[in-house]
Design a protein around this motif. Structure first.
Motif, PDB file in Angstrom:
ATOM      1  N   VAL A 122       5.272  -1.691   4.124  1.00 48.80           N
ATOM      2  CA  VAL A 122       6.076  -2.368   3.578  1.00 48.80           C
ATOM      3  C   VAL A 122       6.932  -1.588   2.413  1.00 48.80           C
ATOM      4  CG1 VAL A 122       6.741  -4.416   1.701  1.00 48.80           C
ATOM      5  CG2 VAL A 122       5.183  -4.765   3.579  1.00 48.80           C
ATOM      6  N   GLN A 123       6.409  -0.726   1.894  1.00 44.46           N
ATOM      7  CA  GLN A 123       6.972   0.171   0.936  1.00 44.46           C
ATOM      8  C   GLN A 123       8.061   0.924   1.442  1.00 44.46           C
ATOM      9  OE1 GLN A 123       6.917   0.684  -2.517  1.00 44.46           O
ATOM     10  NE2 GLN A 123       5.318  -0.529  -3.124  1.00 44.46           N
ATOM     11  N   THR A 124       7.500   1.420   2.697  1.00 44.83           N
ATOM     12  CA  THR A 124       8.546   2.295   3.575  1.00 44.83           C
ATOM     13  C   THR A 124       9.790   1.568   3.961  1.00 44.83           C
ATOM     14  OG1 THR A 124       6.394   3.742   4.419  1.00 44.83           O
ATOM     15  CG2 THR A 124       8.792   3.797   5.518  1.00 44.83           C
ATOM     16  N   ILE A 125       9.803   0.392   4.325  1.00 46.21           N
ATOM     17  CA  ILE A 125      10.559  -0.410   4.990  1.00 46.21           C
ATOM     18  C   ILE A 125      11.655  -0.919   3.792  1.00 46.21           C
ATOM     19  CG2 ILE A 125      11.221  -2.533   5.986  1.00 46.21           C
ATOM     20  CD1 ILE A 125       8.681  -2.463   7.544  1.00 46.21           C
ATOM     21  N   VAL A 126      11.214  -1.204   2.775  1.00 48.66           N
ATOM     22  CA  VAL A 126      11.916  -1.595   1.275  1.00 48.66           C
ATOM     23  C   VAL A 126      12.723  -0.283   1.030  1.00 48.66           C
ATOM     24  CG1 VAL A 126      11.905  -2.204  -0.714  1.00 48.66           C
ATOM     25  CG2 VAL A 126      10.513  -3.571   0.772  1.00 48.66           C
ATOM     26  N   SER A 127      12.033   0.776   1.075  1.00 47.16           N
ATOM     27  CA  SER A 127      12.793   2.107   0.755  1.00 47.16           C
ATOM     28  C   SER A 127      13.975   2.447   1.499  1.00 47.16           C
ATOM     29  CB  SER A 127      11.834   3.163   0.156  1.00 47.16           C
ATOM     30  OG  SER A 127      11.192   3.610   1.451  1.00 47.16           O
ATOM     31  N   PHE A 129      15.931   0.564   2.658  1.00 44.33           N
ATOM     32  CA  PHE A 129      17.192  -0.183   2.451  1.00 44.33           C
ATOM     33  C   PHE A 129      17.823   0.181   1.060  1.00 44.33           C
ATOM     34  CE2 PHE A 129      14.812  -3.370   4.849  1.00 44.33           C
ATOM     35  CZ  PHE A 129      15.753  -3.562   5.988  1.00 44.33           C
ATOM     36  N   GLY A 130      17.343   1.313   0.464  1.00 44.40           N
ATOM     37  CA  GLY A 130      17.722   2.006  -0.726  1.00 44.40           C
ATOM     38  C   GLY A 130      17.380   1.179  -2.016  1.00 44.40           C
ATOM     39  N   LEU A 131      16.218   0.126  -1.829  1.00 42.00           N
ATOM     40  CA  LEU A 131      15.668  -0.321  -2.841  1.00 42.00           C
ATOM     41  C   LEU A 131      14.674   0.307  -3.749  1.00 42.00           C
ATOM     42  CD1 LEU A 131      15.350  -3.909  -1.407  1.00 42.00           C
ATOM     43  CD2 LEU A 131      17.234  -3.069  -2.794  1.00 42.00           C
ATOM     44  N   GLU A 132      14.583  -0.036  -4.799  1.00 40.06           N
ATOM     45  CA  GLU A 132      13.282   1.003  -5.570  1.00 40.06           C
ATOM     46  C   GLU A 132      11.927   0.356  -5.343  1.00 40.06           C
ATOM     47  OE1 GLU A 132      13.894   0.325  -9.838  1.00 40.06           O
ATOM     48  OE2 GLU A 132      16.074   1.140  -9.861  1.00 40.06           O
ATOM     49  N   THR A 133      11.078   1.670  -5.027  1.00 44.15           N
ATOM     50  CA  THR A 133       9.901   1.300  -4.972  1.00 44.15           C
ATOM     51  C   THR A 133       9.016   2.185  -5.492  1.00 44.15           C
ATOM     52  OG1 THR A 133       9.930   2.683  -3.036  1.00 44.15           O
ATOM     53  CG2 THR A 133      10.554   0.522  -2.385  1.00 44.15           C
ATOM     54  N   ASP A 134       7.760   1.799  -5.306  1.00 45.40           N
ATOM     55  CA  ASP A 134       6.747   2.791  -6.079  1.00 45.40           C
ATOM     56  C   ASP A 134       6.440   3.995  -5.004  1.00 45.40           C
ATOM     57  OD1 ASP A 134       4.393   4.138  -6.960  1.00 45.40           O
ATOM     58  OD2 ASP A 134       3.072   2.237  -7.367  1.00 45.40           O
ATOM     59  N   SER A 136       4.600   6.455  -5.160  1.00 47.16           N
ATOM     60  CA  SER A 136       3.198   6.829  -4.819  1.00 47.16           C
ATOM     61  C   SER A 136       2.714   6.072  -3.906  1.00 47.16           C
ATOM     62  CB  SER A 136       2.319   6.976  -6.417  1.00 47.16           C
ATOM     63  OG  SER A 136       2.378   5.540  -6.704  1.00 47.16           O
ATOM     64  N   ALA A 137       3.125   4.758  -3.660  1.00 47.42           N
ATOM     65  CA  ALA A 137       2.628   3.742  -2.761  1.00 47.42           C
ATOM     66  C   ALA A 137       2.995   4.354  -1.414  1.00 47.42           C
ATOM     67  CB  ALA A 137       2.900   2.423  -3.036  1.00 47.42           C
ATOM     68  N   VAL A 138       4.316   4.844  -1.272  1.00 45.53           N
ATOM     69  CA  VAL A 138       4.666   5.223  -0.010  1.00 45.53           C
ATOM     70  C   VAL A 138       4.342   6.454   0.434  1.00 45.53           C
ATOM     71  CG1 VAL A 138       7.096   5.973   1.028  1.00 45.53           C
ATOM     72  CG2 VAL A 138       7.149   4.317  -0.851  1.00 45.53           C
ATOM     73  N   LYS A 139       3.825   7.291  -0.330  1.00 47.12           N
ATOM     74  CA  LYS A 139       3.273   8.618   0.018  1.00 47.12           C
ATOM     75  C   LYS A 139       1.663   8.396   0.180  1.00 47.12           C
ATOM     76  CE  LYS A 139       6.286  11.355  -2.743  1.00 47.12           C
ATOM     77  NZ  LYS A 139       6.224  12.356  -3.856  1.00 47.12           N
ATOM     78  N   LYS A 140       1.130   7.189  -0.008  1.00 49.35           N
ATOM     79  CA  LYS A 140      -0.365   6.932   0.229  1.00 49.35           C
ATOM     80  C   LYS A 140      -0.630   6.918   1.655  1.00 49.35           C
ATOM     81  CE  LYS A 140      -1.955   3.631  -2.307  1.00 49.35           C
ATOM     82  NZ  LYS A 140      -2.333   2.357  -2.744  1.00 49.35           N
ATOM     83  N   ALA A 141      -1.803   7.587   1.910  1.00 54.83           N
ATOM     84  CA  ALA A 141      -2.060   7.722   3.294  1.00 54.83           C
ATOM     85  C   ALA A 141      -2.379   6.488   3.793  1.00 54.83           C
ATOM     86  CB  ALA A 141      -3.219   8.582   3.453  1.00 54.83           C
ATOM     87  N   VAL A 142      -2.080   6.378   5.074  1.00 50.96           N
ATOM     88  CA  VAL A 142      -2.442   5.095   5.865  1.00 50.96           C
ATOM     89  C   VAL A 142      -3.918   5.085   6.341  1.00 50.96           C
ATOM     90  CG1 VAL A 142      -1.830   3.598   7.925  1.00 50.96           C
ATOM     91  CG2 VAL A 142       0.112   4.706   6.575  1.00 50.96           C
ATOM     92  N   SER A 143      -4.469   4.137   6.107  1.00 50.50           N
ATOM     93  CA  SER A 143      -5.965   4.297   6.646  1.00 50.50           C
ATOM     94  C   SER A 143      -5.964   3.872   8.147  1.00 50.50           C
ATOM     95  CB  SER A 143      -6.803   2.758   5.781  1.00 50.50           C
ATOM     96  OG  SER A 143      -6.680   3.206   4.422  1.00 50.50           O
ATOM     97  N   LYS A 144      -7.015   4.441   8.842  1.00 55.81           N
ATOM     98  CA  LYS A 144      -7.227   4.210  10.105  1.00 55.81           C
ATOM     99  C   LYS A 144      -7.615   2.618  10.282  1.00 55.81           C
ATOM    100  CE  LYS A 144      -9.852   5.967  14.197  1.00 55.81           C
ATOM    101  NZ  LYS A 144     -10.919   6.568  14.521  1.00 55.81           N
ATOM    102  N   ALA A 145      -7.015   2.206  11.666  1.00 49.29           N
ATOM    103  CA  ALA A 145      -7.046   0.862  12.024  1.00 49.29           C
ATOM    104  C   ALA A 145      -8.782   0.587  12.145  1.00 49.29           C
ATOM    105  CB  ALA A 145      -6.504   0.210  13.157  1.00 49.29           C
ATOM    106  N   LYS A 146      -9.198  -0.753  11.541  1.00 44.57           N
ATOM    107  CA  LYS A 146     -10.591  -0.991  11.743  1.00 44.57           C
ATOM    108  C   LYS A 146     -10.828  -1.794  12.857  1.00 44.57           C
ATOM    109  CE  LYS A 146     -12.238   0.697   7.664  1.00 44.57           C
ATOM    110  NZ  LYS A 146     -13.413   1.354   7.600  1.00 44.57           N
ATOM    111  N   ASP A 147     -12.069  -1.799  13.469  1.00 45.19           N
ATOM    112  CA  ASP A 147     -12.276  -2.480  14.813  1.00 45.19           C
ATOM    113  C   ASP A 147     -13.193  -3.519  14.285  1.00 45.19           C
ATOM    114  OD1 ASP A 147     -10.788  -0.893  16.581  1.00 45.19           O
ATOM    115  OD2 ASP A 147     -12.352   0.516  16.726  1.00 45.19           O
ATOM    116  N   ILE A 148     -13.020  -4.764  14.755  1.00 44.88           N
ATOM    117  CA  ILE A 148     -14.167  -5.823  14.591  1.00 44.88           C
ATOM    118  C   ILE A 148     -14.938  -5.731  15.875  1.00 44.88           C
ATOM    119  CG2 ILE A 148     -14.490  -8.148  14.631  1.00 44.88           C
ATOM    120  CD1 ILE A 148     -11.819  -8.561  13.080  1.00 44.88           C
ATOM    121  N   HIS A 149     -16.302  -5.518  15.658  1.00 43.55           N
ATOM    122  CA  HIS A 149     -17.058  -5.341  16.800  1.00 43.55           C
ATOM    123  C   HIS A 149     -17.531  -6.829  17.339  1.00 43.55           C
ATOM    124  CE1 HIS A 149     -18.273  -1.151  15.428  1.00 43.55           C
ATOM    125  NE2 HIS A 149     -17.063  -1.265  15.862  1.00 43.55           N
TER     126      HIS A 149
END
Length: 422
Positions: A122-127, A129-134, A136-149
């Motif tokens: 969401v931070q990446t999408i909002v930024s 559009f030229g809107l102010e964002t955090d 640090s949140a944009v640069k935060k590493a995206v976690s690997k997708a989790k699997d429900i077993h």
């Protein structure tokens, strides 16, 4: 004069049947045992929506918002009973060992990782559009997708597996959508109530009604007509055996040289066995109306439908009698007629939808089913019981049944004349 000869032919058939009381009892008792046993077995399947729950293992390693929502959805479905005192290893052993049909294992930090991924995207999408964002949140590493077993018993039906996986996917998808919407709200500073944002499109099932009550199909509505048809067609066995006996004992020779036309002989058998068919059907209906409620099974409702049901029974009986007459005419010995008659009835029942609904069959088998007299009879019963059709609505099926009888008897008469031509 012809009526008198027909009456004497009818009396002759009754006397023949009296010689095999045990066989006649089996014709009546066997279908009753079948209908009671099969209905009891199938009833839990039809009553799933009425409180019968499937025990499944649920392991929550997340213990947070997402896992709690999934657990709540599963419990509110009224389909599953959740068992929680298991580890993933013990759950796997229990399911693969056949103790339970399935297990659901929610991974650790599922909620935390979903929130992290959504916030970052969401931070990446909002930024963009030229809107102010955090930043640090944009640069935060995206976690690997989790699997429900999901663990399934190897013997579990594939349809059940697909239904469960689709339900879990739908729950997770809805949870993610709500979280994404909430993340955009937080970023854009909107104050719209999240609970007010519901699906724009939903499904509403419209069911037939009787008064103010929904008409829901149950095991009795299938099994009473289905096994009544099976019983009706099973008269092929005693009918063909009697015809073979007449040939071996010389009765058929005396019938041919008598002044009575041979078709009167066939009509006498037709009326006799039609009475047996109607009695079989009435016994089935009586079990459905009076016995099933005492066995905690739904009562078979025939209100305003009995006349139409009797009509279908008569025409189904004609089709069965025609087949029995042909088999008894063609067969030379009881060893030919009895096994072939019993086997052919079972095959017709399988093809006609008595054992397995036609829509579950392969496409080529569905095409074959359209030529089965049992399928015509079963569809006519369904039209009356489930679709509230009148005689006009079942005209096609009863016409097919009657033409089947005419065709079988005509072939029998032709074969009999050819065999005995001098």
């Amino acid at each position: 004069m012809l009526l008198y000869k027909l009456w004497r032919s009818f009396v002759k058939e009754i006397l023949l049947l009296k010689r095999d009381i045990g066989g006649i009892v089996i014709i009546f008792v066997m279908p009753l045992l079948l209908i009671i046993t099969i209905t009891l077995i199938q009833d839990s399947t039809f009553k799933n929506l009425e409180g019968s729950k499937i025990p499944i293992i649920f392991i929550d390693n997340d213990k947070s918002e997402v896992s709690k929502n999934i657990k709540q959805e599963l419990e509110s479905s009224k389909t599953f009973e959740l068992l929680t005192n298991y580890t993933e290893k013990s759950a796997q052993d229990a399911v693969f060992g056949g103790d339970y049909q399935m297990a659901i294992v929610i991974p650790k930090n599922l909620t935390k990782d979903i929130n992290s991924n959504i916030d970052s995207k969401v931070q990446t999408i909002v930024s963009s559009f030229g809107l102010e964002t955090d930043s640090s949140a944009v640069k935060k590493a995206v976690s690997k997708a989790k699997d429900i077993h999901l663990y399934f018993d190897p013997a579990t039906n594939i349809g059940f597996k697909n239904n469960v996986m689709n339900a879990v996917n739908k729950m997770v998808f809805e949870i993610e959508n709500k979280k994404i919407y909430k993340a955009f709200q937080d970023q854009l500073g909107t104050t719209e109530n999240l609970e007010e944002n519901k699906n724009l499109i939903s499904f509403k099932e419209i069911t037939p009604k009787k008064g103010n009550m929904d008409v829901m199909p149950n095991s009795v509505q299938h099994n009473v007509p289905a096994w009544a048809l099976f019983a009706i067609f099973f008269i092929v066995v005693p009918l063909s055996i009697n015809l073979v006996k007449e040939k071996s004992q010389g009765t058929s020779v005396r019938a041919r040289i008598s002044p009575t036309p041979y078709f009167i002989h066939i009509l006498g058998k037709t009326f006799t066995y039609l009475i047996i068919c109607v009695i079989q059907f009435l016994l089935m209906v009586a079990v459905g109306i009076y016995l099933f409620p005492y066995m905690d099974l739904p009562q078979f409702d025939v209100t305003g439908k009995m006349f139409q049901l009797i009509v279908v029974t008569l025409f189904s009986g004609l089709a069965a009698i025609g087949f029995g007459v042909l088999l008894g005419t063609v067969a030379d010995t009881q060893e030919q007629s009895a096994p072939f008659g019993a086997t052919s009835v079972v095959v017709l029942a399988a093809v006609g939808g008595i054992w397995v609904p036609v829509f579950l069959m392969p496409e080529f088998m569905q095409t074959i089913a359209k030529f089965s007299p049992m399928n015509w009879g079963l569809n006519a019963y369904y039209d009356i019981i489930l679709r509230n059709s009148g005689i006009g609505g079942i005209a096609k099926e009863i016409t097919f049944l009657f033409l089947f009888y005419i065709a079988m008897v005509a072939i029998s008469l032709f074969y009999e004349r050819k065999q005995n031509a001098v």
